[in-house]
Design a protein around this motif. Structure first.
Motif, PDB file in Angstrom:
ATOM      1  N   VAL A  15       0.854  -1.182   0.000  1.00 37.24           N
ATOM      2  CA  VAL A  15       0.000   0.000   0.000  1.00 37.24           C
ATOM      3  C   VAL A  15       0.892   1.234   0.000  1.00 37.24           C
ATOM      4  O   VAL A  15       1.921   1.272   0.671  1.00 37.24           O
ATOM      5  N   GLN A  16       0.512   2.224  -0.805  1.00 33.80           N
ATOM      6  CA  GLN A  16       1.157   3.538  -0.771  1.00 33.80           C
ATOM      7  C   GLN A  16       0.345   4.363   0.212  1.00 33.80           C
ATOM      8  O   GLN A  16      -0.803   4.700  -0.058  1.00 33.80           O
ATOM      9  N   LEU A  17       0.915   4.650   1.369  1.00 35.30           N
ATOM     10  CA  LEU A  17       0.165   5.319   2.431  1.00 35.30           C
ATOM     11  C   LEU A  17      -0.221   6.737   2.035  1.00 35.30           C
ATOM     12  O   LEU A  17       0.578   7.470   1.452  1.00 35.30           O
ATOM     13  N   VAL A  69      -8.908   3.357   8.338  1.00 34.82           N
ATOM     14  CA  VAL A  69      -8.097   3.861   7.223  1.00 34.82           C
ATOM     15  C   VAL A  69      -7.591   2.725   6.324  1.00 34.82           C
ATOM     16  O   VAL A  69      -6.720   2.927   5.489  1.00 34.82           O
ATOM     17  N   GLY A  70      -8.137   1.527   6.514  1.00 38.41           N
ATOM     18  CA  GLY A  70      -7.842   0.431   5.598  1.00 38.41           C
ATOM     19  C   GLY A  70      -6.526  -0.281   5.810  1.00 38.41           C
ATOM     20  O   GLY A  70      -6.031  -0.938   4.887  1.00 38.41           O
ATOM     21  N   LEU A  71      -5.954  -0.201   7.001  1.00 35.74           N
ATOM     22  CA  LEU A  71      -4.688  -0.901   7.252  1.00 35.74           C
ATOM     23  C   LEU A  71      -4.900  -2.279   7.862  1.00 35.74           C
ATOM     24  O   LEU A  71      -4.056  -3.166   7.704  1.00 35.74           O
ATOM     25  N   VAL A  72      -5.984  -2.468   8.591  1.00 35.89           N
ATOM     26  CA  VAL A  72      -6.368  -3.791   9.087  1.00 35.89           C
ATOM     27  C   VAL A  72      -7.844  -3.990   8.773  1.00 35.89           C
ATOM     28  O   VAL A  72      -8.558  -3.032   8.452  1.00 35.89           O
ATOM     29  N   ILE A  92       3.256  -4.674   3.155  1.00 35.12           N
ATOM     30  CA  ILE A  92       4.289  -3.636   3.087  1.00 35.12           C
ATOM     31  C   ILE A  92       3.624  -2.275   2.956  1.00 35.12           C
ATOM     32  O   ILE A  92       2.711  -2.108   2.144  1.00 35.12           O
ATOM     33  N   SER A  93       4.072  -1.321   3.756  1.00 33.40           N
ATOM     34  CA  SER A  93       3.603   0.070   3.653  1.00 33.40           C
ATOM     35  C   SER A  93       4.694   0.907   3.012  1.00 33.40           C
ATOM     36  O   SER A  93       5.844   0.869   3.450  1.00 33.40           O
ATOM     37  N   ASN A  94       4.333   1.652   1.991  1.00 29.40           N
ATOM     38  CA  ASN A  94       5.278   2.544   1.323  1.00 29.40           C
ATOM     39  C   ASN A  94       4.801   3.982   1.434  1.00 29.40           C
ATOM     40  O   ASN A  94       3.594   4.233   1.462  1.00 29.40           O
ATOM     41  N   PHE A  95       5.751   4.891   1.458  1.00 33.25           N
ATOM     42  CA  PHE A  95       5.429   6.307   1.322  1.00 33.25           C
ATOM     43  C   PHE A  95       6.704   7.058   0.995  1.00 33.25           C
ATOM     44  O   PHE A  95       7.803   6.604   1.307  1.00 33.25           O
ATOM     45  N   GLU A  96       6.543   8.186   0.344  1.00 33.26           N
ATOM     46  CA  GLU A  96       7.647   9.107   0.113  1.00 33.26           C
ATOM     47  C   GLU A  96       7.446  10.262   1.081  1.00 33.26           C
ATOM     48  O   GLU A  96       6.367  10.882   1.075  1.00 33.26           O
ATOM     49  N   PRO A  97       8.416  10.571   1.921  1.00 33.57           N
ATOM     50  CA  PRO A  97       8.230  11.676   2.868  1.00 33.57           C
ATOM     51  C   PRO A  97       7.809  12.978   2.197  1.00 33.57           C
ATOM     52  O   PRO A  97       7.025  13.748   2.766  1.00 33.57           O
ATOM     53  N   THR A  98       8.278  13.218   0.981  1.00 36.70           N
ATOM     54  CA  THR A  98       7.937  14.483   0.317  1.00 36.70           C
ATOM     55  C   THR A  98       6.486  14.510  -0.168  1.00 36.70           C
ATOM     56  O   THR A  98       5.997  15.575  -0.547  1.00 36.70           O
ATOM     57  N   ASP A  99       5.798  13.356  -0.147  1.00 35.74           N
ATOM     58  CA  ASP A  99       4.376  13.352  -0.500  1.00 35.74           C
ATOM     59  C   ASP A  99       3.568  14.235   0.444  1.00 35.74           C
ATOM     60  O   ASP A  99       2.455  14.636   0.113  1.00 35.74           O
ATOM     61  N   PHE A 100       4.121  14.522   1.617  1.00 38.12           N
ATOM     62  CA  PHE A 100       3.366  15.222   2.652  1.00 38.12           C
ATOM     63  C   PHE A 100       3.930  16.609   2.961  1.00 38.12           C
ATOM     64  O   PHE A 100       3.673  17.163   4.032  1.00 38.12           O
TER      65      PHE A 100
END
Length: 199
Positions: A15-17, A69-72, A92-100
């Motif tokens: 998932v892309q958080l 929020v759909g994580l569990v 697996i949880s993914n995110f780019e810090p700059t997304d926020f």
């Protein structure tokens, strides 16, 4: 039992958080709940409370927050009567810090999550070192920790991280779970710019 790599393992669910998920996940018990469900599989709130040394009320509340929020999610195939079983929706949880960058609350949540990962990494390493001598020589010699200072531009650092992640995922996909001496192993991947005072 064979040591040959498995090839029938399903691809991990990723998932892309988003900002809402990041904000909800930035909580110590919620991170532990999600991590436990991912590693150990579905469980009830009561079993999770026992395992994580907390109370069922807190566990149930935070599981509902993660579910919102759909994580569990509840696992209806395992529930019987009033007993509710929960499972992780993603591996697996993914995110780019700059997304926020435009969301101060999500940025603060990312900073907390990253700092918590570093703390957990250090705690896990210390727990292993405290009991390492109780384990067979093969395990003590197989465990590794090392570091290297490289001079790289951001694009090369990203390429390095991507390539190392591919290696880790290949080993994940080829896990040998039926070997008599197989154990779960936690692998950390971290690369940070060298900062003043680090020497």
């Amino acid at each position: 039992m064979s040591d040959a790599p498995r090839t029938d393992r399903p691809a991990p669910r990723e998932v892309q958080l988003d900002a809402r998920q990041i904000r909800v996940l930035a909580h110590p018990l919620r991170m532990r709940l999600l991590g436990t469900l991912r590693v150990d599989g579905p469980a009830t709130a009561t079993a999770l409370a026992d395992k994580l040394d907390t109370n069922t009320g807190a566990t149930s509340y935070h599981l509902r927050q993660l579910a919102d929020v759909g994580l569990v999610a509840e696992d209806p195939d395992l529930g019987t009567g009033r007993q509710r079983w929960w499972r992780a929706v993603h591996d697996i949880s993914n995110f780019e810090p700059t997304d926020f960058d435009d969301d101060p609350d999500a940025r603060a949540a990312v900073r907390w999550i990253e700092a918590n990962h570093v703390r957990l990494m250090a705690e896990q390493a210390e727990r292993w070192m405290a009991v390492a001598e109780e384990h067979p020589k093969e395990w003590r010699d197989a465990v590794g920790m090392s570091d290297m200072v490289l001079t790289l531009p951001p694009a090369r650092l990203r390429a390095l991280n991507d390539e190392l992640w591919q290696v880790i995922m290949r080993y994940h996909d080829e896990s040998v779970t039926d070997a008599p001496d197989a154990r779960q192993v936690q692998v950390y991947l971290a690369a940070f710019p060298w900062t003043e005072g680090a020497r």
